[in-house]
Design a protein around this motif. Sequence first.
Motif, PDB file in Angstrom:
ATOM      1  N   ASP A   1      44.562  -4.375  19.152  1.00  0.00           N
ATOM      2  CA  ASP A   1      45.248  -4.165  20.420  1.00  0.00           C
ATOM      3  C   ASP A   1      46.410  -3.224  20.088  1.00  0.00           C
ATOM      4  O   ASP A   1      47.418  -3.649  19.514  1.00  0.00           O
TER       5      ASP A   1
ATOM      6  N   TYR B   1      49.903  -4.082  21.216  1.00  0.00           N
ATOM      7  CA  TYR B   1      50.463  -5.197  20.463  1.00  0.00           C
ATOM      8  C   TYR B   1      50.966  -4.723  19.098  1.00  0.00           C
ATOM      9  O   TYR B   1      51.983  -5.216  18.599  1.00  0.00           O
TER      10      TYR B   1
ATOM     11  N   GLN C   1      54.617  -5.473  17.837  1.00  0.00           N
ATOM     12  CA  GLN C   1      54.851  -6.241  16.610  1.00  0.00           C
ATOM     13  C   GLN C   1      55.690  -5.445  15.612  1.00  0.00           C
ATOM     14  O   GLN C   1      56.538  -6.002  14.916  1.00  0.00           O
TER      15      GLN C   1
ATOM     16  N   GLY D   1      47.293  -4.459  14.763  1.00  0.00           N
ATOM     17  CA  GLY D   1      47.527  -4.941  16.124  1.00  0.00           C
ATOM     18  C   GLY D   1      46.584  -6.050  16.553  1.00  0.00           C
ATOM     19  O   GLY D   1      46.155  -6.098  17.710  1.00  0.00           O
TER      20      GLY D   1
ATOM     21  N   ARG E   1      46.158  -9.702  17.666  1.00  0.00           N
ATOM     22  CA  ARG E   1      46.992 -10.782  18.186  1.00  0.00           C
ATOM     23  C   ARG E   1      46.768 -12.065  17.389  1.00  0.00           C
ATOM     24  O   ARG E   1      45.668 -12.330  16.913  1.00  0.00           O
TER      25      ARG E   1
ATOM     26  N   ASP F   1      48.371  -6.937   9.035  1.00  0.00           N
ATOM     27  CA  ASP F   1      47.425  -7.917   9.581  1.00  0.00           C
ATOM     28  C   ASP F   1      46.631  -8.600   8.467  1.00  0.00           C
ATOM     29  O   ASP F   1      46.244  -9.760   8.611  1.00  0.00           O
TER      30      ASP F   1
END
Length: 227
Positions: A14, A17, A21, A35, A37, A67
Amino acid sequence: MNTPLQEKLFELQDKEYAVFQAKLTPGIPEESFIGVRVPALRAFAKEYVKNPEHEAFLQELPHKYYDENMLHGLLISLCKDYDKCVQLTDAFLPYVDNWAVCDIMSPKVFAKHKTEIMSKIKEWSASPHTYTCRFGIEMLMSHFLDDDFKAEYLEIPASARSEEYYVKMMVAWFFATALAKQWDATIPYLLNRRLAPWTHNKTIQKACESYRISPEQKEYLKTLKVR
């Protein structure tokens, strides 16, 4: 070129996002955010932990993407073997470079090994590495402010003398939570000004924001602010 795992994470991307973040996580390059979530990453971790490939991933440090570090923390949290979980945690903590990755780690198996984990909590909390120290204090807050509480445990975060913002914030968070759960044992740390002034006042601020602190207690705490 991305690895097959990285490609899977990009499938969950995303982009908005990722930008959001990155703003919440200062000091980390924006290009390291895919990105994904957190709910999607948690769901992915629960499936990926069933795949033998996750064992190799946990040995591949450092990771390229934020991530991946978040995923790493979630996989450690899902580890059911205590000794292995501690080993993985010790191997990963030196690579943790932000509050979000630090705070997402919450190994469930620690709750079943209170005696053993206390020595590790003391070790982590005394670390000069910002996020190792923060993690140790967070584990103390998570596991030792209820039935297993001892007043002497308050000395662990009180002894964390660090100028690092994310350590000071964790100490304040810890003592605000301790006031909510163990008021009588904790209030002397404010009365006797055992905490650094900034942390002392931040503890009071966070306690006054808590619904678990009574209005009368909040009014009293405000009188204890360091000017």
